[in-house]
Enzyme design. Structure first.
Site, short mmCIF file in Angstrom:
data_model
loop_
_atom_site.label_atom_id
_atom_site.label_comp_id
_atom_site.label_asym_id
_atom_site.label_seq_id
_atom_site.Cartn_x
_atom_site.Cartn_y
_atom_site.Cartn_z
N GLU A 119 50.52 36.13 113.88
CA GLU A 119 50.51 36.25 112.43
C GLU A 119 51.91 36.54 111.93
OE1 GLU A 119 47.49 39.01 111.18
OE2 GLU A 119 45.89 37.93 112.21
N HIS A 233 49.09 40.33 99.67
CA HIS A 233 48.79 39.29 100.64
C HIS A 233 49.11 37.94 99.99
CE1 HIS A 233 46.78 36.81 103.60
NE2 HIS A 233 46.58 37.89 104.34
N ARG A 279 55.15 39.43 104.98
CA ARG A 279 54.30 39.17 103.82
C ARG A 279 55.02 39.34 102.48
NH1 ARG A 279 48.70 42.08 105.90
NH2 ARG A 279 47.95 40.31 107.12
N HIS A 336 47.03 43.91 98.44
CA HIS A 336 46.33 43.96 99.72
C HIS A 336 46.32 45.34 100.35
CE1 HIS A 336 44.56 42.23 103.27
NE2 HIS A 336 45.60 42.51 104.04
N ARG A 371 53.90 46.55 105.63
CA ARG A 371 53.08 46.62 106.84
C ARG A 371 53.14 45.32 107.64
NH1 ARG A 371 47.73 45.11 108.03
NH2 ARG A 371 47.30 44.56 105.87
#
Length: 529
Positions: A119, A233, A279, A336, A371
């Site tokens: 990811e 997100h 992100r 998110h 994060r």
């Protein structure tokens, strides 16, 4: 209303919440503790249940905890507590290994080997999934089945405040389904209430994520920190300008990429990791393209067997009337995850004695300014486990619980949730600037209030008060941080300023807010000594 006295010979712990962190705590705590888990809706309404992505852990032969740590630090823009990062990743790997050995149904390949995905911002494949894109749901159900008879789960028990006397938390104030107000005492209270996605018009969170635990802790005397760092997100499935669900980052990890209406790949020249950049980078890129008038799509044409690899997302597309045979999913960013929260030490202890915070409600120092994908479920496992171990070590204090009056009259702000979300989305979302943040604060701080007795206050009014209060704290933090770092991006201060800001945090404590050096590394906050 008053609290009663405690005469039991064993420890009683109240856990507020029912997500991964709460369940990890409950499965860890020994049976000489009675645990009362209270959740304001059903246990299945947590953010954890919605987690499509997986859980990150350095399982492969070509990976290591040190590499995982480096990726975490890079994604978090070096704003982390180094000791915490290393500890969480090491302990987390052992806890995930334990889950595998116990039969938690993580996805395997054809040879029965754990299937590891990749990811955003990860340098290698290290993401474990379950049910394709149902990792959170699978983990919640697996952990819930393991709870012993000393764990008592109560749904529709809305905790609205904490009982505190002389700096020590000794219980909670809660409302039942009929709106009646009650108190319950305990030797310790653990807040596992999640974040605050409901503060924004577009978000990936469960509706119950209204910042309740964060603001309860603040009112009780705990410190809040890093509230300016909000993660958006990049890919929410969006129909006619309205988000209808999340498209997991794992889809891009399988080869999907972002493009505009002409087929131009928008991340090609933005970041070396292209569509798997951190992100915050991807979300801002989409935001900028949309501001320029472009429609953004996730191209999934290169993913074979999409419907079986991502069954939840496939069902979501069907419900939204999207034919995935087109190979393009319309997407937009949405709130998110909150990197900040209640400041805790390595055991989850807050500045209020006997009050703990775990999961997204807490700020442990793991995530920093942004994060790393799939680190949150890992943090939930570890923080729940460590808080349980700490409480087991606490001495049982056979003292009479003080009889105190709970707050009888609440001042509820005269502002609608709709307007509050609009203001936060307009001024404190992916891109911020001083003028907008000042306008936000002016709107929030100049509302009128309606006094309501605690017996009559509704759950919705409590949530509104918490959202409004937290929004003010977040706006003040965003104004004070005069740089751009991770999830906090300001057009008037677009650069990262390590010379001044490295390691500095904005801390809220009882209506005061100040910039402080992060000196948590190596510090043992033993509030019981």
């Amino acid at each position: 209303m008053t609290g009663g006295s405690s005469v039991s010979s064993f420890k009683k712990v109240i856990v507020v919440g029912s997500g991964i962190a709460a369940l990890s705590f409950a499965r860890t705590i020994s049976d000489n503790c009675q645990v009362i888990m209270m959740t304001k809706n059903q246990y299945s309404s947590s953010n954890s249940m919605l987690a499509q992505g997986g859980i990150a852990s350095a399982f492969s032969a070509h990976d290591s905890v040190e590499k995982h740590m480096q990726d975490t630090l890079v994604a978090g823009c070096d704003h982390q507590d180094l000791k915490t990062v290393l500890d969480v990743l090491r302990r987390g790997k052992e806890l995930v290994k334990q889950l595998v050995e116990e039969g938690c149904p993580f996805d395997n390949d054809e040879d029965g080997i754990l299937q590891l995905g990749k990811e955003g911002a990860h340098s290698t494949e290290r993401i474990l999934h379950a049910g394709g894109d149902q990792t959170g749901k699978t983990l919640v159900q697996f952990l819930k089945k393991q709870l012993g008879s000393h764990i008592h789960l109560y749904e529709n028990h809305h905790v609205i405040d904490l009982l505190v006397n002389e700096g020590k938390c000794f219980g909670v104030v809660w409302k039942d389904e009929k709106g009646h107000t009650h108190t319950m005492t305990a030797d310790a209270v653990v807040l596992s209430t999640g974040g605050c996605g409901s503060l924004y018009e577009t978000n990936t969170n469960a509706p119950s994520a209204t910042g309740d635990g964060i603001m309860m802790a603040y009112r009780a005397g705990a410190q809040l920190v890093d509230l300016e760092f909000v993660q958006f997100h990049p890919t929410l499935l969006t129909i006619d300008g309205k988000a209808v669900g999340l498209i997991s980052e794992a889809v891009r990890g399988e080869g999907a990429y972002l493009e505009d209406e002409t087929g131009r790949r928008i991340m090609a020249r933005i970041h070396p990791q292209v569509d798997l950049a951190p992100r915050d980078v991807v979300a801002r890129a989409i935001y900028n393209e949309q501001e320029a008038g472009h429609q953004i799509y996730l191209n999934i044409k290169g993913i074979p067997h999409f419907s079986t690899r991502f069954p939840t997302i496939y069902a979501l597309c069907q419900q939204a009337g999207i034919d995935i045979r087109s190979g393009r999913l319309p997407v937009s960013p949405g709130m998110h995850f909150l990197m900040g929260g209640i400041m805790v030490n390595e055991h989850g202890e807050t500045a209020v004695q006997s009050l703990f915070a775990i999961g997204e409600a807490a700020c442990t120092g793991l995530h920093g300014a942004n994060r790393l994908a799939s680190n949150s479920l890992l943090e939930g496992l570890v923080s729940g486990n460590k808080a349980a171990r700490r409480i087991e070590q606490m001495p049982k204090r056979h003292v009479k619980v003080p009889s105190v009056e709970i707050q009888e009259v609440w001042q509820v702000p005269d502002i609608s949730k709709t307007k509050l979300r609009h203001l936060m989305t307009k001024y404190a979302a992916i891109v911020r600037h001083q003028k907008g943040l000042q306008a936000l604060l002016a709107e929030l701080e100049h509302v009128s209030f309606q006094p309501i007795n605690v017996k009559d206050i509704t759950n919705e009014q409590v949530e509104l008060l918490n959202c409004w209060s937290l929004a003010i704290c977040m706006a003040k933090s965003a104004l004070l941080r005069t740089e751009s770092r991770g999830g906090h991006y300001r057009t008037d201060y677009p650069k990262r300023e390590d010379a001044f800001w490295r390691g500095k945090q904005i801390i809220h404590e009882k209506d005061q807010v100040q910039i402080m050096k992060n000196e948590r590394i190596g510090v043992n906050w033993n509030v019981y000594s």
